[in-house]
Design a protein around this motif. Structure first.
Motif, short mmCIF file in Angstrom:
data_model
loop_
_atom_site.label_atom_id
_atom_site.label_comp_id
_atom_site.label_asym_id
_atom_site.label_seq_id
_atom_site.Cartn_x
_atom_site.Cartn_y
_atom_site.Cartn_z
N ILE A 132 0.70 -1.20 -0.25
CA ILE A 132 -0.14 -0.02 -0.14
C ILE A 132 0.77 1.43 0.14
CG2 ILE A 132 -2.00 -1.38 1.19
CD1 ILE A 132 -1.09 0.22 3.72
N ASP A 133 0.19 2.43 0.10
CA ASP A 133 0.82 3.75 -0.09
C ASP A 133 2.16 3.66 1.02
OD1 ASP A 133 -0.38 5.39 -1.86
OD2 ASP A 133 -2.28 5.15 -0.39
N ASN A 134 3.23 4.21 0.57
CA ASN A 134 4.28 4.64 1.45
C ASN A 134 3.74 5.60 2.54
OD1 ASN A 134 5.81 3.34 -0.61
ND2 ASN A 134 6.79 5.34 -1.19
N ASP A 135 4.36 5.35 3.78
CA ASP A 135 4.15 6.04 5.00
C ASP A 135 4.26 7.82 4.50
OD1 ASP A 135 3.30 4.25 6.54
OD2 ASP A 135 5.16 4.27 7.72
N SER A 136 5.32 7.69 3.95
CA SER A 136 5.46 9.42 3.39
C SER A 136 4.21 9.89 2.46
CB SER A 136 6.90 9.44 2.53
OG SER A 136 6.77 8.61 1.35
N GLY A 137 3.57 9.09 2.00
CA GLY A 137 2.50 9.63 1.10
C GLY A 137 2.83 9.78 -0.20
N LYS A 138 4.08 9.70 -0.68
CA LYS A 138 4.63 9.81 -1.94
C LYS A 138 5.78 9.03 -2.67
CE LYS A 138 8.33 13.24 -0.31
NZ LYS A 138 7.94 13.15 1.06
N PHE A 139 5.75 9.03 -4.07
CA PHE A 139 6.77 8.37 -4.72
C PHE A 139 8.11 8.62 -4.43
CE2 PHE A 139 9.58 7.28 -7.93
CZ PHE A 139 9.30 6.23 -8.72
N GLU A 140 9.06 7.76 -3.97
CA GLU A 140 10.43 8.29 -3.60
C GLU A 140 11.52 7.01 -4.56
OE1 GLU A 140 11.35 10.53 0.13
OE2 GLU A 140 11.22 8.82 0.64
N LYS A 172 4.60 -0.19 0.84
CA LYS A 172 4.59 -0.65 2.15
C LYS A 172 3.79 -2.12 2.35
CE LYS A 172 2.42 0.61 6.39
NZ LYS A 172 2.14 1.84 7.49
N PHE A 212 5.39 -3.30 7.29
CA PHE A 212 5.63 -4.39 8.56
C PHE A 212 6.62 -4.94 8.59
CE2 PHE A 212 0.53 -4.79 9.01
CZ PHE A 212 0.43 -3.26 9.13
N VAL B 17 -3.36 7.77 4.59
CA VAL B 17 -2.25 8.48 4.19
C VAL B 17 -2.81 9.81 3.70
CG1 VAL B 17 -0.39 8.47 2.61
CG2 VAL B 17 -0.77 6.63 4.02
N MET B 21 -2.23 13.63 4.80
CA MET B 21 -1.62 14.83 3.95
C MET B 21 -2.35 15.91 3.66
SD MET B 21 0.66 12.40 1.30
CE MET B 21 1.51 13.87 0.83
N ASP B 64 -9.01 -2.97 -1.38
CA ASP B 64 -7.84 -3.86 -0.91
C ASP B 64 -8.40 -4.37 0.48
OD1 ASP B 64 -5.79 -5.22 0.00
OD2 ASP B 64 -4.18 -3.63 -1.11
N TYR B 67 -6.41 -3.74 3.94
CA TYR B 67 -6.34 -2.66 4.76
C TYR B 67 -7.42 -1.66 4.56
CZ TYR B 67 -4.71 0.42 0.94
OH TYR B 67 -4.92 1.40 -0.06
N ARG B 365 5.86 14.49 -11.89
CA ARG B 365 6.43 13.15 -11.19
C ARG B 365 5.42 12.12 -12.02
NH1 ARG B 365 4.37 13.23 -5.29
NH2 ARG B 365 2.48 13.00 -6.50
N ASN B 369 7.01 9.80 -14.38
CA ASN B 369 7.23 8.54 -13.72
C ASN B 369 6.36 7.16 -14.35
OD1 ASN B 369 8.95 9.58 -12.02
ND2 ASN B 369 7.84 9.07 -10.27
N ARG B 627 14.06 13.30 -5.45
CA ARG B 627 13.46 11.84 -4.98
C ARG B 627 12.29 11.37 -5.63
NH1 ARG B 627 17.59 9.62 -3.48
NH2 ARG B 627 18.99 10.37 -1.71
N GLN B 628 11.33 12.34 -5.68
CA GLN B 628 9.85 12.08 -6.07
C GLN B 628 10.07 11.59 -7.72
OE1 GLN B 628 6.67 14.43 -4.98
NE2 GLN B 628 8.13 15.49 -3.68
N TYR B 629 10.97 11.82 -8.31
CA TYR B 629 11.05 11.47 -9.84
C TYR B 629 11.88 10.41 -9.85
CZ TYR B 629 10.66 16.41 -10.62
OH TYR B 629 10.25 17.96 -10.46
#
Lengths: 270, 960
Positions: A132-140, A172, A212, B17, B21, B64, B67, B365, B369, B627-629
């Motif tokens: 699921i979504d990264n904790d950071s909420g964005k692509f890295e 995640k 996890f 999330v 945000m 899903d 979760y 991004r 991407n 890093r976002q790219y």
């Protein structure tokens, strides 16, 4: 010696297919990029290959959730041939989006009791694991150390520490509940964990997405399916290392370990 | 058909999330009344299935269940939240909804074809929220009213998705009898952005052919003649008054930028300024093409969508060059207002710079991407004059076989449009982006915003490359600004073309023939196909679920003929359309500015200045963005944008290795410094060229194969002073290209980047020239990076340090501008570049860094913290001019053409020998102690700081 053949599965939005083919070729396999529509039209195609690679990318734009639409397509059209593929002792490797697809089809984690009695390897209801979504909420995009943990995964030997890039927004690894998590641990499904340079687990950015138990990759009960978020196909030559200009000598690129092991396994076993 | 509503939210115990945000963004607005935000995905599906199947759709497809949980129908508000604020954001009808399209595909895989699918976002906000706060949140965080509708409360109904069908009605627009005032009014009413002379030219044409124009003809002319498409200003005749002296240009661009390329006449330039991108030779088999575009106006209105379609659009340029290239790298350069501006200070009709930046970065991004193209290079520049006109430069590099660099449509070929469907998005983009913006633009031009869907473009790319290899088409171009009008019009310029507009596949019903013709809907390409190949082409595209539709034919009659249901709705002579526009004569004035150097007293210690420069937005780390790219997809990266021991130092240029079986690479960089333009745009432009070259040289790129691109972003060039600044920059482009022997291969301009506030004040951007550069790297194993490698190694400053603090960051952090703008001694600079290249090729260089913004002290700090070692430096070793005596000038002067180079002691002699006759000096060495220490002429430590402190100052400002 017999030629190992790998099928690199394309679909709308898949974008790591060329470099995946390249990595397999470096490892000595012959690899073909094939669109999923061709496989659905003619599932016998799969019979010619011993390795099926689900590459990275954004299949169908990650719409609804990463890997979801492609997983849905696979379950509705390819369940049987894929069940046969695994029953034939062959290998599946899912990288990044490919891992998400393997998790969302239910092919991973592939617990032994789910697979008992020739059941289909795919399953859309009551999935145990998701990505699921990264904790950071964005692509890295960043590099991470991975510790291999599994005794029985054919793609890697236990105890190796490798360095690979991750590049994802939804990486995640989560489980439905605690019991699934323990089962993954107890039944040797954890192929890779995110660690630091010294092998210790930790918070962000050591664990780049909040998985996890720092899970970076999973294997199934046979050890012949591997799914991982990091990109081994992006570290197949020395000059892909993020600070190769500082490194002395000609060390092997870590990503090749996984491809070499896969090809070796097929040569020896199939 | 029954409408099913599904609501999907995070399960208890799993993080929300998206909600989190949004809450952070709300708090950033200074609103504290919102305590929590709960996010829900909404799917509205019209289909003939029963409750049991709906349950399966919810469980197997939309949710899903590891979760998430779902609800069919409206989910009740959680207990205790009965008074929460409920907001739903829906796309306006007709706006592209990629998720909905994917859900349709997936439902078909499940065996059901739905009537329609729509998606929406629902937010439940806890807290005692005032209506004013709520509206502010909606406007600033949740929705963009250009493309989205907002509904409040749990019971409100979403807008209807259905549009009315279209019945043909041909509209004539009388023009022959209009007087001047009426002509000007017509231009304005139809958003044509044409001046009176141009309107007269049109009027005369219709008088000559003896009829009145149809609406679609006027739209076609307005688009073809728009500043955006035809570059009227840059190709105009100019009379420049330069400090009282007259200088004349017949055609500004041809006499400067083009002229340099023509005069240099390099045989490795394959196609320059002719196609959608400039093309140069890569090796015996392949060519590289490069294009950089701007997407400024749309990004101001809808930062996310504008930037996404900006990158999507420029990717189509290499795809539409020659017979099509494979995109291999993206580059993105942005200019924004400073992100810490107070909300009240943001003009009406303008989005806050922080929101613009976040939106632009996400847009680039998500599109880049998804296309699977690494974004390897970029820059961000901040100045409050970009507040209302942010600049978004998107570039793309592609590779193609050398024998596929040219295409040509011929008579009898069919016109096939491939890829996305046509909708009302992006109507009037070309003309709108050619005009000045006002606070009312938001409302009037919302339709000019385009919505991207990267996966459609990726699918098109996948098939196009196969079709190219099978030689199935003769020519290709992208549908960019001006849509089909521009793409088909240009392809048929030499032969004539007839188009059946009703055949164009539409996203939804209701578009009239003009809308179809000028829509700038994304992800479309046009190819010209021989009759015998049509079937093969359509079958190939269909095999990967891409639409390819015959919409017309190239005729040979030199006419542009538009039909709808077999009725002619428009016809124009190609000659008039493409050559009829009269180029204006522009007045330009340049008065050398009367500026002086500030008197700053010398200080004992410059730690604070260095820290202030490192943490100024322009210099600060852009890691949060980079890093976002995805900068590694395609597996080609050699020098990544972030380098050094912790993978976080600022690399000078990117290097990629485009072919798996070759060690040859290409390096990519840029140069830009608008602050220098406040003193003199001539030196700004030359500095940009020098900087771009330095960056490329610093990583090991070849100096003799550099090709450069220009992107001019300027204000209103009807103002002679603004035009004068443009001419100055063009002059520098000529001098720089000739002196460095680097041809321009492509370029683009975006003018009228000005904004009229509701109180009438005008905000113009500073003259901004982006220079993008690329070159070849013969052996990527020899590349170097900027991080220091080993204690004990020696550091040299190569190139002359002059007393040039004008426009520097040192002055900026001290609130000054100054007068001594950095100049360029072109022949000396070219020599230095060559020597550095030779030293790198000889393996003598362990690290090399371009010395630019923030001067020597900043370069040393960056090299030190990127490498994780300290540096002991001594300014006595610096090669400098006699007037460069003050310590702050030696530390922070931004003189061009300088490099800092790390050399192992054993290589000292070999390196020094290579540098003979080049100004250079040993300025220090790398040390294990993690401190940057710089001593002045009197051996006094003027900078002495811990490198972790310096790094933190540099990383903190944009570490969002």
């Amino acid at each position: 010696m017999k030629q190992v053949k790998a099928l690199v599965l394309r679909a709308a939005g898949i974008n790591c297919d060329y470099e995946s083919v390249h990595a397999l070729e470096l490892a000595g396999a012959a690899a073909d990029r094939i669109h999923i529509n061709r496989v659905i039209e003619n599932t016998d195609l799969l019979k010619e290959y011993q390795i099926l690679l689900f590459p990275g990318g954004f299949s169908y734009g990650d719409d609804v959730a990463a890997g979801k639409i492609l997983a849905n397509q696979i379950v509705h059209h390819l369940s049987e041939p894929l069940t046969q593929f695994l029953a034939d002792g062959k290998l599946m490797l899912g990288i990044c989006n490919g891992f998400q697809v393997l998790a969302k089809t239910g092919i991973l984690p592939g617990f032994a009791d789910d697979r008992a009695g020739n059941k289909s390897v795919t399953n859309l209801t009551e999935p145990a694991v998701s990505v699921i979504d990264n904790d950071s909420g964005k692509f890295e995009d960043r590099w991470a150390y991975l510790q291999s943990e599994s005794e029985h995964c054919v793609f890697i030997k236990k105890g190796q520490r490798i360095y690979l890039p991750v590049a994802h927004g939804e990486g995640k690894v989560v489980t439905r509940d605690e019991s699934v998590l323990s089962k993954l641990e107890n039944e040797d499904h954890i192929a890779f964990r995110y660690v630091d340079a010294d092998g210790k687990v930790g918070g962000f950015p050591v664990n780049p997405n909040g998985s996890f138990n720092s899970i970076a990759g999973l294997t199934d009960s046979t050890g012949r399916v591997l799914g991982l978020m990091p990109h081994p196909e992006r570290f197949v030559r020395r000059t892909q290392h993020p600070h190769w200009t500082r490194l002395e000598g000609d060390s092997e690129a870590d990503g090749m370990i996984i491809f070499n092991n896969a090809v070796e396994y097929v040569k020896k076993t199939l | 058909m029954r409408q099913w509503r599904f609501e999907i939210s995070s399960r208890h115990g799993f993080p929300d999330v998206h909600g989190q945000m949004v809450l952070e963004d709300i708090q950033e607005l200074g609103i504290s009344s919102v305590k929590a935000v709960h996010f829900t995905h909404v799917f509205l599906i019209e289909a003939e299935f029963d409750g049991e199947f709906a349950q399966r759709v919810g469980e197997e497809l939309l949710t899903d269940t590891v979760y998430q949980q779902f609800e069919i129908g409206r989910a009740p508000l959680p207990a205790g939240l009965e008074n929460a604020t409920v907001i739903e954001v829906h796309l306006k009808s007709g706006v592209t909804d990629p998720v909905a399209r994917s859900v349709v595909t997936a439902l078909q895989d499940m065996g059901v074809t739905p009537g329609s699918v729509r998606t929406a976002r629902k937010f439940v906000m806890e807290g005692n929220i005032s209506t004013a706060d709520r509206d502010n949140i909606v406007k600033r965080v949740l929705a963009n009213d250009c493309i989205e509708d907002v509904i409040f409360g749990s019971d409100a109904e979403p807008p209807s998705p259905h549009t009315e069908p279209y019945a043909l009605k041909i509209t004539e627009v009388p023009i022959r009898d209009l007087d001047d005032e009426q002509l000007e009014k017509l231009s304005k009413d139809m958003d044509m952005f044409l001046n009176l002379t141009e309107m007269h030219t049109i009027q005369n044409y219709y008088k000559q052919i003896g009829r009145e124009p149809r609406d679609v003809e006027l739209e076609t002319i307005a688009q073809t003649w728009s500043e955006h498409c035809v570059h009227k200003t840059l190709t105009s005749s100019v009379e420049l008054d330069h400090d009282g002296q007259k200088v004349e240009y017949k055609n500004l661009l041809k006499d400067t930028v083009f002229k340099a390329t023509k005069d240099l006449n390099r045989d490795w330039c394959i196609s320059v300024f002719a196609d959608n991108a400039g093309v140069v030779e890569f090796d015996d088999d392949s060519a590289i093409c490069f294009k950089v575009e701007t997407h400024n106006h749309p990004s101001a209105l809808d930062p996310y969508g504008g930037a996404a379609t900006g990158i999507g659009g420029v990717i189509r340029d290499p795809m539409g060059t020659g017979l099509g290239a494979k995109p291999i790298a993206n580059t993105d350069i942005f200019c924004f207002g400073e992100p810490d501006m107070e909300l009240e200070d943001v003009p009406k009709g303008v989005l806050h710079p922080r929101r613009i930046m976040k939106g632009v970065v996400s847009g680039v991004r998500d599109y880049g991407n998804r296309m699977g193209i690494p974004t390897v290079n970029g820059a961000i520049y901040f100045d409050d004059r970009y507040i209302a006109n942010p600049l978004v430069f998107c570039g793309n590099l592609g590779i193609m076989p050398k024998d596929k660099c040219f295409g040509q449509a011929s008579k009898g070929d069919y016109v096939i449009v491939v890829g996305g469907r046509t909708g009302r998005d992006g109507i009037h983009g070309a003309t709108f982006s050619s005009g000045q913006m006002t606070h009312e633009h938001e409302d009037i031009f919302s339709h000019a915003v385009q919505i991207g869907d990267a996966i459609v473009e990726k699918k098109v790319l996948d098939v196009l490359l196969q079709a190219r290899e099978q030689n199935l088409y003769d020519a290709i171009t992208d549908c960019g600004a001006g849509g089909l009008s521009s793409a088909v019009g240009e392809m048929g310029e030499e032969i004539g073309v007839s188009v059946d507009l009703e055949k164009v596949p539409l996203k939804y019903a209701g578009l009239n023939y003009t809308e179809i013709w000028i829509s700038e809907a994304q992800e479309r390409m046009v190819i010209s196909v021989k009759p015998e190949n049509v079937e093969k082409v359509t079958a190939l595209f269909a095999s990967e679920d891409v639409e390819a539709t015959v919409i017309g034919q190239f005729t040979g009659d030199n006419q542009l003929t538009l039909k709808y249901d077999d009725k002619e709705v428009g016809q124009l002579g190609m000659e008039f359309l493409h050559s009829g526009i009269c180029k204006p004569l522009k007045k330009a004035v340049w008065k050398t500015k009367d500026l002086s150097e500030p008197k700053l007293s010398e200080k004992d210690n410059y730690n604070d200045d260095l820290l202030a420069i490192l943490s100024s937005y322009n210099v600060a780390s852009k890691e949060w963005v980079i890093r976002q790219y995805d900068h590694e997809v395609q597996g080609a990266s050699v020098v990544k944008p972030l380098v050094g021991i912790a993978n976080d130092g600022p690399g000078d240029a990117a290097v990629i290795k485009p072919k798996f079986d070759s060690n040859k690479g290409t390096a990519l960089a840029c140069g830009m410094n608008p602050l220098y333009g406040d003193i003199d745009p001539y030196w700004m432009a030359l500095s940009g060229i020098d900087e771009a070259i330095r960056n490329i040289i610093s990583v090991g790129g070849r100096p003799d194969r550099i090709a450069i691109l220009d992107n001019f972003c300027w204000g209103d060039c009807n103002k002679p002073e603004t035009m004068g600044a443009l001419v100055r920059a063009c002059q520098a482009c000529y001098d720089g290209a000739m002196g460095f022997e680097v041809p321009f291969i492509s370029g683009k301009d975006s003018l009228n980047n000005e904004f009229v506030c509701d109180d009438g004040t005008e905000i113009a951007i500073p003259p901004t020239l982006l220079i993008s550069a690329m070159t070849l790297v013969d052996d990527i194993d020899k590349c170097v990076t900027m991080d220091v490698k080993k204690p004990g190694n020696l550091l040299f400053a190569v190139g002359l340090t002059k007393n040039e603090l004008g426009g520097s960051h040192f002055y900026k952090v001290n609130g000054k501008l100054g007068a001594n703008v950095p100049t360029v001694d072109i022949s000396a600079s070219a020599q230095t570049a060559k020597r550095i290249y030779e030293a790198i090729q000889a393996g003598l260089v362990r690290s090399c860094h371009d010395c630019s913004e923030g001067g020597l002290a900043t370069a040393l700090a960056e090299m030190a913290f990127a490498g994780g070692f300290g540096i002991d430096a001594d300014l006595r070793g610096l090669a400098k001019t006699d007037d460069c005596v003050e310590t702050h000038a030696q530390l922070f002067s931004e003189s061009n053409s300088r490099y800092v180079v790390e050399v192992e002691p054993a290589n000292y002699d070999a390196f020094a020998k290579l540098m003979v006759n080049t100004p250079f000096g040993q300025i220090g060495e790398v040390v294990a102690d993690k401190r940057l220490a710089i001593s002045d002429a009197k051996q006094k430590k003027v900078i002495d700081a811990d490198i972790d402190t310096l790094k933190e100052a540099w990383q903190k400002p944009l570490n969002w």
